[in-house]
Design a protein around this motif. Sequence first.
Motif, PDB file in Angstrom:
ATOM      1  N   ALA A  74     -58.361  62.161 -28.171  1.00 21.67           N
ATOM      2  CA  ALA A  74     -57.533  63.299 -27.749  1.00 21.67           C
ATOM      3  C   ALA A  74     -56.126  63.206 -28.319  1.00 21.67           C
ATOM      4  CB  ALA A  74     -57.476  63.380 -26.233  1.00 21.67           C
ATOM      5  N   ARG A 103     -59.772  67.276 -30.807  1.00 23.04           N
ATOM      6  CA  ARG A 103     -58.822  66.888 -29.758  1.00 23.04           C
ATOM      7  C   ARG A 103     -59.010  67.762 -28.518  1.00 23.04           C
ATOM      8  NH1 ARG A 103     -55.187  67.122 -33.968  1.00 23.04           N
ATOM      9  NH2 ARG A 103     -53.787  68.570 -32.936  1.00 23.04           N
ATOM     10  N   VAL A 109     -53.969  72.467 -27.830  1.00 17.25           N
ATOM     11  CA  VAL A 109     -54.296  71.227 -27.114  1.00 17.25           C
ATOM     12  C   VAL A 109     -53.560  71.208 -25.776  1.00 17.25           C
ATOM     13  CG1 VAL A 109     -54.142  68.698 -27.137  1.00 17.25           C
ATOM     14  CG2 VAL A 109     -54.789  69.936 -29.223  1.00 17.25           C
ATOM     15  N   ASP A 116     -48.960  66.486 -27.595  1.00 16.83           N
ATOM     16  CA  ASP A 116     -49.548  67.026 -28.825  1.00 16.83           C
ATOM     17  C   ASP A 116     -48.679  68.157 -29.368  1.00 16.83           C
ATOM     18  OD1 ASP A 116     -51.474  68.722 -30.547  1.00 16.83           O
ATOM     19  OD2 ASP A 116     -52.637  66.908 -30.103  1.00 16.83           O
ATOM     20  N   ALA A 124     -51.668  64.068 -23.275  1.00 17.83           N
ATOM     21  CA  ALA A 124     -52.001  65.102 -24.251  1.00 17.83           C
ATOM     22  C   ALA A 124     -50.930  66.191 -24.319  1.00 17.83           C
ATOM     23  CB  ALA A 124     -53.367  65.698 -23.937  1.00 17.83           C
ATOM     24  N   ARG A 138     -55.230  61.221 -31.133  1.00 15.99           N
ATOM     25  CA  ARG A 138     -55.077  60.813 -32.528  1.00 15.99           C
ATOM     26  C   ARG A 138     -55.966  61.500 -33.545  1.00 15.99           C
ATOM     27  NH1 ARG A 138     -54.441  56.116 -29.460  1.00 15.99           N
ATOM     28  NH2 ARG A 138     -52.352  55.271 -29.614  1.00 15.99           N
ATOM     29  N   ASP A 139     -56.987  62.210 -33.125  1.00 18.23           N
ATOM     30  CA  ASP A 139     -57.882  62.799 -34.116  1.00 18.23           C
ATOM     31  C   ASP A 139     -57.133  63.849 -34.934  1.00 18.23           C
ATOM     32  OD1 ASP A 139     -61.051  62.791 -34.615  1.00 18.23           O
ATOM     33  OD2 ASP A 139     -60.188  64.767 -35.098  1.00 18.23           O
TER      34      ASP A 139
END
Length: 158
Positions: free
Chosen positions: A22, A31, A58, A53, A50, A24-25
């Motif tokens: 969630a 995410r 997100v 982000d 999160a 780092r992708d």
Amino acid sequence: MRLLAVNLLHELKSTDGLHHIALRDPELPIRIRAVEALGSLRATEPLLLAFEDRHVEVRKATTEQLGRLGAAKSLHDLALQDQAIAVRSVAVEWLGKLHKPQLLAAALEDSAVELRLRTVALLDAESFAPPLARAARCSPTHAQSPALSPTPHSPLSP
């Protein structure tokens, strides 16, 4: 392939693995799916991270999951402070659904007119009348305005 990994981690209830994805992708849909999986596992703490982000989608998904979990304080403290009106709008809707007028009232100060109007509409809902009345009686910050105080010659006078 990574979406398959997210689904597998979800089935395994691996909040650590989902949390890593969630945050780092590189792909936005991955995410978002990881955030949804964290929400379904009721993993509030990883969800809160999160909010860092850079993509609004997100943060919106995170706000949606926190709302589903009933995390009203987090919606107030994080989502209502977000720079994106889309995130703040989701938070306002959830605070309304969760019947949290005291927390929802913070959105009356929002910079976006449409969000303030939606907040007023939610606060005006009949189901909020008793909690708002209690909040007004209990809170010293909601003292009666001099403009609303009766004057000897006003129609508000006894």
